[in-house]
Design a protein around this motif. Structure first.
Motif, PDB file in Angstrom:
ATOM      1  N   ASP A 274       0.833  -1.200   0.000  1.00 39.17           N
ATOM      2  CA  ASP A 274       0.000   0.000   0.000  1.00 39.17           C
ATOM      3  C   ASP A 274       0.869   1.253   0.000  1.00 39.17           C
ATOM      4  N   THR A 275       1.924   1.244   0.791  1.00 36.72           N
ATOM      5  CA  THR A 275       2.846   2.386   0.815  1.00 36.72           C
ATOM      6  C   THR A 275       3.662   2.464  -0.470  1.00 36.72           C
ATOM      7  N   MET A 276       3.966   1.302  -1.053  1.00 39.12           N
ATOM      8  CA  MET A 276       4.725   1.291  -2.307  1.00 39.12           C
ATOM      9  C   MET A 276       3.945   1.990  -3.427  1.00 39.12           C
ATOM     10  N   VAL A 277       2.608   1.965  -3.336  1.00 42.11           N
ATOM     11  CA  VAL A 277       1.785   2.700  -4.311  1.00 42.11           C
ATOM     12  C   VAL A 277       2.072   4.203  -4.177  1.00 42.11           C
ATOM     13  N   ASN A 278       2.173   4.677  -2.919  1.00 42.37           N
ATOM     14  CA  ASN A 278       2.522   6.087  -2.697  1.00 42.37           C
ATOM     15  C   ASN A 278       3.918   6.398  -3.218  1.00 42.37           C
ATOM     16  N   VAL A 279       4.833   5.454  -3.049  1.00 41.96           N
ATOM     17  CA  VAL A 279       6.193   5.650  -3.567  1.00 41.96           C
ATOM     18  C   VAL A 279       6.137   5.826  -5.077  1.00 41.96           C
ATOM     19  N   GLN A 280       5.306   5.013  -5.716  1.00 44.06           N
ATOM     20  CA  GLN A 280       5.194   5.084  -7.170  1.00 44.06           C
ATOM     21  C   GLN A 280       4.609   6.440  -7.601  1.00 44.06           C
ATOM     22  N   HIS A 281       3.567   6.894  -6.903  1.00 47.68           N
ATOM     23  CA  HIS A 281       2.977   8.216  -7.198  1.00 47.68           C
ATOM     24  C   HIS A 281       4.035   9.301  -7.031  1.00 47.68           C
ATOM     25  N   TYR A 282       4.775   9.212  -5.961  1.00 47.91           N
ATOM     26  CA  TYR A 282       5.818  10.210  -5.680  1.00 47.91           C
ATOM     27  C   TYR A 282       6.851  10.219  -6.796  1.00 47.91           C
ATOM     28  N   GLU A 283       7.273   9.045  -7.210  1.00 43.48           N
ATOM     29  CA  GLU A 283       8.329   8.981  -8.235  1.00 43.48           C
ATOM     30  C   GLU A 283       7.828   9.428  -9.600  1.00 43.48           C
ATOM     31  N   THR A 284       6.564   9.149  -9.905  1.00 45.26           N
ATOM     32  CA  THR A 284       5.971   9.659 -11.147  1.00 45.26           C
ATOM     33  C   THR A 284       5.936  11.182 -11.106  1.00 45.26           C
TER      34      THR A 284
ATOM     35  N   LEU B 289       3.919   6.455   9.315  1.00 43.82           N
ATOM     36  CA  LEU B 289       2.843   5.599   9.845  1.00 43.82           C
ATOM     37  C   LEU B 289       3.198   4.117   9.663  1.00 43.82           C
ATOM     38  N   LEU B 290       3.709   3.798   8.487  1.00 39.66           N
ATOM     39  CA  LEU B 290       4.073   2.414   8.202  1.00 39.66           C
ATOM     40  C   LEU B 290       5.170   1.941   9.143  1.00 39.66           C
TER      41      LEU B 290
ATOM     42  N   ASN C  21       5.206  14.929   0.595  1.00 40.97           N
ATOM     43  CA  ASN C  21       4.746  15.018   1.992  1.00 40.97           C
ATOM     44  C   ASN C  21       3.831  13.845   2.353  1.00 40.97           C
ATOM     45  N   ASP C  22       2.925  13.519   1.422  1.00 40.04           N
ATOM     46  CA  ASP C  22       2.032  12.367   1.644  1.00 40.04           C
ATOM     47  C   ASP C  22       2.848  11.108   1.905  1.00 40.04           C
ATOM     48  N   LEU C  23       3.851  10.940   1.056  1.00 40.13           N
ATOM     49  CA  LEU C  23       4.682   9.737   1.197  1.00 40.13           C
ATOM     50  C   LEU C  23       5.416   9.736   2.524  1.00 40.13           C
ATOM     51  N   SER C  24       5.918  10.896   2.905  1.00 35.89           N
ATOM     52  CA  SER C  24       6.670  10.989   4.157  1.00 35.89           C
ATOM     53  C   SER C  24       5.792  10.595   5.359  1.00 35.89           C
ATOM     54  N   VAL C  25       4.553  11.107   5.339  1.00 34.77           N
ATOM     55  CA  VAL C  25       3.609  10.775   6.418  1.00 34.77           C
ATOM     56  C   VAL C  25       3.297   9.272   6.398  1.00 34.77           C
ATOM     57  N   LYS C  26       3.033   8.771   5.196  1.00 33.71           N
ATOM     58  CA  LYS C  26       2.699   7.353   5.028  1.00 33.71           C
ATOM     59  C   LYS C  26       3.841   6.458   5.522  1.00 33.71           C
ATOM     60  N   LEU C  27       5.060   6.869   5.183  1.00 33.36           N
ATOM     61  CA  LEU C  27       6.227   6.083   5.608  1.00 33.36           C
ATOM     62  C   LEU C  27       6.355   6.073   7.134  1.00 33.36           C
TER      63      LEU C  27
END
Lengths: 269, 269
Positions: free
Chosen positions: B153-163, B218-219, B210-216
């Motif tokens: 689930d977090t890897m999806v955010n990583v992908q969004h961030y990298e795109t 939490l994870l 920022n979203d990714l940072s928060v998600k990371l």
């Protein structure tokens, strides 16, 4: 007197199961031209089946038990071999898993203790398991010796005894046949010769029976001692393995336990 | 401004490893007609490489750690799965071996105790092992959830961030190009447009960062709690298994022990 060669006799013995009641031998003789006795009276067949002198039920029972034991010991040996192989695979996985936990223990500061404890446990179980595998292999090897050397050695005597019995049946049948036939000077000579041969064969048969009886008694005694020893060792190895693991786990969990630890920085936040 | 479609971009992201330093994106753009920026000055490449505003080493490091963790947890999960399978095979062999020993115990009066003890032990170990297998399977299942659901689930955010970062790089490169070119009324309009698009893309990129940072964060917190729980359960199951076996073996060997038994009738004779 027609005496069949020993080679076909041996082949026949090795191809069939090696237990031939006299009646079975007689039937084979009646049907097969290659067998020593060509013609058999119904009387002859009936007498052999019921003849109390020639039946050795006690010895037959002991041979049956030996064959059954051999099959069972062989089964146990195969299972122990399988167990050793499977346990060896488990120890490899435990070592790899232990290493993976230990690496994670170094890489994961908030979980150093938990990963470390699991890593240490799996590594210990792996080493401990190797000792158990070695003990199970020893058991397998010892059981193999019992089945394929000690018992097999007695099975050779069983084979000699059974061959002697089959031959004795044949000569006896020939003698019965001559006894039932017409008597003249020619047949009387044949009868005397058949009686001497029969007598020799009976002595040979009785000797092989006595030899086998002694051998069986020795094997039974030796077998009990040997098995007792191996069973004590096998159980001892299993008990040592479990005691050793239990002691290690008890000692390692005397470190601060998860439940008694202060909450982690994450749980506090 | 040439903007490439999202489909090839996504394909490219999924095919390559998902970590693209800005300089790499620029090089791709310089070589590939399908990429948004067709021509790049050496100056542009150099500035991107050294640009301190755009580098996020702390976040990159956290993503690297997450990827490394995922790989390690996946490895541990596979090993635990293998261990469960192997232990299940061991329990089957132990049960069969236990039954074989128990049969021999009945069939062999002078060795009833020794065969019986071994039979009882193997049967107990088999049952006990089944409980352990079940616990290892639970661990595997929980670890699978962590790896393939929670971390994924977090890897999806990583992908969004990298795109978002790759797109931001592209728009930034276009803007640099326009800035370096000749200025007339037409290019000024283009430049204003490019600046607005670049600004929007930067905001999108920063939001995803920022979203990714928060998600990371939490994870990481959740992961520690979850892993702590699973590791305690896993170790507890292993400890219970060994304690249970040890206790059973200790209780069963309180029966007359081989060493303390009077010698058998065979040893006496």
């Amino acid at each position: 007197m027609r005496v069949h060669g020993s080679q076909p006799q041996d082949q026949w013995l090795s191809q069939e199961t090696r237990k031939f009641p006299p009646s079975r031998n007689c039937n084979r003789s009646a049907n097969g031209a290659s067998l020593p006795i060509s013609v058999l009276s119904r009387f002859c067949q009936r007498r052999w089946v019921v003849d109390p002198v020639r039946s050795t039920p006690e010895l037959e029972a002991r041979i049956d038990i030996l064959r059954d034991d051999r099959r069972r010991y062989d089964h146990v040996t195969c299972l122990a071999q399988t167990l050793a192989t499977q346990l060896a695979q488990v120890t490899l996985t435990q070592r790899t898993l232990g290493d993976a936990f230990a690496d994670l223990s170094l890489k994961t500061p908030p979980l150093t203790t938990q990963f470390g404890l699991n890593g240490d446990t799996q590594r210990f179980l792996s080493k401990s398991g190797e000792v158990l595998v070695s003990a199970v292999n020893s058991f397998t090897s010892d059981m193999n010796t019992l089945v394929n050397k000690t018992i097999e050695d007695t099975m050779v005597n069983v084979q000699h005894y059974e061959t002697a019995r089959v031959e004795y049946d044949a000569y006896r049948c020939d003698l019965e046949e001559l006894n039932l036939g017409a008597r003249d000077s020619a047949t009387l000579v044949k009868l005397e010769q058949a009686q001497r041969t029969f007598q020799n064969q009976r002595e040979k048969y009785e000797k092989s029976r006595n030899d086998l009886s002694v051998k069986l008694q020795l094997l039974e005694e030796n077998k009990v001692k040997v098995l007792h020893h191996h069973l004590v060792l096998f159980h001892g190895a299993v008990a040592s393995y479990n005691t050793s693991n239990h002691q290690h786990l008890e000692a390692s969990t005397k470190l601060p336990m998860p439940g008694t630890e202060p909450p982690s920085w994450l749980e506090e936040s």
